[in-house]
Write an enzyme that holds these catalytic residues in place. Structure first.
Site, PDB file in Angstrom:
ATOM      1  N   ASP A   1     137.708 144.682 142.572  1.00 58.80           N
ATOM      2  CA  ASP A   1     138.937 144.130 141.892  1.00 58.80           C
ATOM      3  C   ASP A   1     138.919 145.133 140.745  1.00 58.80           C
ATOM      4  O   ASP A   1     138.191 144.553 139.698  1.00 58.80           O
ATOM      5  CB  ASP A   1     138.840 142.670 141.654  1.00 58.80           C
ATOM      6  CG  ASP A   1     139.822 142.190 140.765  1.00 58.80           C
ATOM      7  OD1 ASP A   1     140.706 143.064 140.004  1.00 58.80           O
ATOM      8  OD2 ASP A   1     140.061 141.092 140.528  1.00 58.80           O
TER       9      ASP A   1
ATOM     10  N   CYS B   1     141.767 132.101 134.263  1.00 62.26           N
ATOM     11  CA  CYS B   1     141.461 131.920 135.857  1.00 62.26           C
ATOM     12  C   CYS B   1     140.020 132.323 136.411  1.00 62.26           C
ATOM     13  O   CYS B   1     139.892 132.981 137.443  1.00 62.26           O
ATOM     14  CB  CYS B   1     142.489 133.155 136.414  1.00 62.26           C
ATOM     15  SG  CYS B   1     144.339 132.616 136.171  1.00 62.26           S
TER      16      CYS B   1
ATOM     17  N   LYS C   1     149.297 145.542 134.203  1.00 63.16           N
ATOM     18  CA  LYS C   1     148.135 145.522 133.114  1.00 63.16           C
ATOM     19  C   LYS C   1     147.898 147.181 132.792  1.00 63.16           C
ATOM     20  O   LYS C   1     147.363 147.244 131.976  1.00 63.16           O
ATOM     21  CB  LYS C   1     146.794 144.932 133.824  1.00 63.16           C
ATOM     22  CG  LYS C   1     146.862 143.646 134.148  1.00 63.16           C
ATOM     23  CD  LYS C   1     145.869 142.754 134.363  1.00 63.16           C
ATOM     24  CE  LYS C   1     146.004 141.196 134.535  1.00 63.16           C
ATOM     25  NZ  LYS C   1     144.989 140.615 135.208  1.00 63.16           N
TER      26      LYS C   1
ATOM     27  N   HIS D   1     137.723 136.593 138.866  1.00 63.58           N
ATOM     28  CA  HIS D   1     138.901 135.982 138.662  1.00 63.58           C
ATOM     29  C   HIS D   1     139.221 135.227 139.995  1.00 63.58           C
ATOM     30  O   HIS D   1     138.620 135.381 141.109  1.00 63.58           O
ATOM     31  CB  HIS D   1     140.055 136.999 138.672  1.00 63.58           C
ATOM     32  CG  HIS D   1     141.238 136.596 138.298  1.00 63.58           C
ATOM     33  ND1 HIS D   1     142.148 135.991 139.164  1.00 63.58           N
ATOM     34  CD2 HIS D   1     142.270 136.710 137.133  1.00 63.58           C
ATOM     35  CE1 HIS D   1     143.445 135.830 138.556  1.00 63.58           C
ATOM     36  NE2 HIS D   1     143.296 136.233 137.200  1.00 63.58           N
TER      37      HIS D   1
ATOM     38  N   GLN E   1     141.431 144.742 135.805  1.00 62.96           N
ATOM     39  CA  GLN E   1     140.995 144.748 134.398  1.00 62.96           C
ATOM     40  C   GLN E   1     140.300 145.960 134.051  1.00 62.96           C
ATOM     41  O   GLN E   1     140.332 146.240 132.878  1.00 62.96           O
ATOM     42  CB  GLN E   1     140.027 143.222 134.151  1.00 62.96           C
ATOM     43  CG  GLN E   1     140.103 143.104 132.635  1.00 62.96           C
ATOM     44  CD  GLN E   1     141.497 142.641 132.389  1.00 62.96           C
ATOM     45  OE1 GLN E   1     141.814 142.997 131.495  1.00 62.96           O
ATOM     46  NE2 GLN E   1     141.854 141.419 133.062  1.00 62.96           N
TER      47      GLN E   1
HETATM   48  C1  LIG Z   1     144.779 139.965 136.298  1.00 59.95           C
HETATM   49  C2  LIG Z   1     143.489 139.962 137.243  1.00 59.95           C
HETATM   50  C3  LIG Z   1     143.838 139.476 138.631  1.00 59.95           C
HETATM   51  C4  LIG Z   1     145.113 139.116 139.025  1.00 59.95           C
HETATM   52  O1  LIG Z   1     145.998 140.114 139.167  1.00 59.95           O
HETATM   53  P1  LIG Z   1     147.357 139.604 139.600  1.00 59.95           P
HETATM   54  O2  LIG Z   1     148.448 140.691 138.838  1.00 59.95           O
HETATM   55  O3  LIG Z   1     147.861 138.428 138.939  1.00 59.95           O
HETATM   56  O4  LIG Z   1     147.598 139.705 140.952  1.00 59.95           O
HETATM   57  C5  LIG Z   1     142.639 139.485 139.383  1.00 59.95           C
HETATM   58  N1  LIG Z   1     141.371 140.026 139.023  1.00 59.95           N
HETATM   59  C6  LIG Z   1     141.320 140.145 137.472  1.00 59.95           C
HETATM   60  C7  LIG Z   1     139.993 141.044 136.982  1.00 59.95           C
HETATM   61  C8  LIG Z   1     142.362 140.351 136.606  1.00 59.95           C
HETATM   62  O5  LIG Z   1     142.207 140.665 135.331  1.00 59.95           O
END
Ligand SMILES: *Cc1c(COP(=O)(O)O)cnc(C)c1O
Length: 411
Positions: free
Chosen positions: A204, A369, A230, A127, A207
């Site tokens: 990260d 993104c 999320k 992302h 997701q």
């Molecule tokens: C949604 C997402 C982000 C960004 O998260 P924010 O809540 O907008 O800071 C980063 N990485 C992944 C894989 C995502 O799905």
């Protein structure tokens, strides 16, 4: 014992989500944009209302009853997050505004440690929020950014990883699950190999956390992030996990109230963890609701959630494959979470997304993104349907009907 989707009471669960009763363009809402943000159960909505109705106050400061209640609830939420991710100590849980904030916090701190000649390795499945902060770090320090390639199947090329990894590699960045394709990445393997050359790993988890319950100690991961919105929580709150010894060394991100020990114009000393990274009044209500959201998801159970969502994913994939002009991106259903990124040959994803919205169905269209992934496949974007444990096969059938209409209108 492997759990199956049988016995999963989705109708009961759907009653917890009032938004699922609303209409969009005259039709029942079908919400398949869960990878962008999840919906919020009544339990979490009630928790937010309760905070503002009954104990809204600033934390860590007042001696009065409201402030003490708010502080206790906020710090209790931190313990819920700690237990959920199995962190060794509550000090390793920094409450942030979300994944983007968490990653920027770490990237900014590494300015102190990086010099020209150092390398950072970023996966090609990221992302933008796990790309841009590292480009900014490299610009400031002269370090080099290397990209870990992915294959046509939308999985990481582990040979490329081994080729790129060397003793100059200081940091490796990878998402646990790709938001654009749903790919589950082999983070255990990545962490082990990165540690062998002395590199630290930031995962990260934005997701992954809606589908998987990660154990940060078992993973031996150095940094892990997530966003509450999320995982059935509110927007504007999330988490950075970091190993205590690493967070101790990392310089503070922002200066201000709450993150200090002593302030004078000659010298300021910083507070200990986790406050060192939590300058200013935080999203108090959001933090408390984040804890509530995790409690809610755990009350359903991540094994049950995963089994049920896998069933939805298999069914949706099978139904989408009834179209003879469809292209699905990413790996097979057993190597990803409940996300399907696809296109119809010759149709623009935006046109399809707009038409199905008219029929009450919310999907995401665009680059999600993750422009480098779209560039890789040489497409402007995809249609992304992402499922949650409150979705149903009946909704998937409505989606297929809507796609049939869109497909015949646009072709
Ligand atoms: C949604 C997402 C982000 C960004 O998260 P924010 O809540 O907008 O800071 C980063 N990485 C992944 C894989 C995502 O799905």
């Amino acid at each position: 014992m492997i759990k199956t989707a049988e016995g999963f009471n989705v109708e009961k669960i759907r009653n917890d989500f009032p938004i699922l009763n609303r209409k969009v363009n005259g039709r029942n809402l079908v919400y398949f944009d869960n990878a962008a943000t999840s919906q919020t159960p009544q339990q979490v909505i009630d928790c937010i209302v309760d905070y503002y109705q009954n104990y809204n106050a600033n934390i860590h400061r007042g001696v009065h009853a409201l402030s003490q209640e708010a502080t206790e609830a906020y710090e209790n939420a931190r313990r819920i997050v700690q237990r959920h991710f199995n962190a060794k100590d509550f000090k390793e849980i920094i409450l942030t505004s979300g994944t983007t904030h968490s990653i920027n916090l770490v990237a900014s701190g590494y300015e102190k440690f990086m010099t020209a000649g150092d390398e950072v390795l970023v996966s090609g499945l990221e992302h933008h929020s796990n790309i841009v902060p590292w480009q900014m770090l490299c610009e400031k320090t002269g370090a080099q950014l290397k990209v870990l390639a992915m294959t046509e199947e939308g999985v990481l090329d582990m040979q490329s990883f081994e080729d790129l990894l060397n003793f100059k590699t200081k940091l490796v960045m990878v998402n646990h699950v790709s938001n654009a394709l749903g790919t589950i990445n082999p983070i255990e393997d990545i962490i082990e190999k990165a540690h062998a050359v002395g590199a630290k790993v930031l995962v990260d988890g934005a997701q992954a956390t809606p589908h998987i319950k990660p154990d940060v100690q078992a993973l031996d991961v150095d940094y892990y992030t997530c966003s509450a919105h999320k995982i059935c929580g509110p927007t504007g709150v999330g988490m950075l996990y970091g190993k205590q010894e690493l967070l101790e060394e990392l310089p503070p991100y922002q200066g201000g109230g709450e993150m200090i020990d002593q302030v004078s114009f000659e010298k300021t000393t910083y507070a200990g963890l986790p406050n060192k990274f939590e300058a200013g009044t935080p999203n108090i209500c959001g933090g408390i609701a984040f804890g509530k959201a995790l409690d809610y998801m755990n009350s359903i159970g991540f094994e049950s959630i995963a089994a049920y969502e896998q069933d939805l994913l298999d069914y949706a994939t099978q139904r989408l494959n009834e179209f003879d002009n469809i292209i699905i991106y990413g790996p097979n259903t057993d190597a990803k979470t409940a996300v399907i990124s696809f296109n119809f040959q010759g149709l623009h994803p935006y046109d399809v997304g707009t038409l199905v919205d008219k029929m009450g169905i919310a999907v995401r269209t665009g680059h999600h993104c993750a422009q480098p992934i779209m560039e890789f496949f040489k497409i402007p974007g995809t249609i992304r349907a992402s499922f949650s444990f409150y979705n149903t096969k009946a909704e998937i059938d409505l989606f297929i009907e809507a796609l049939q209409k869109a497909n015949s209108m646009l072709l």
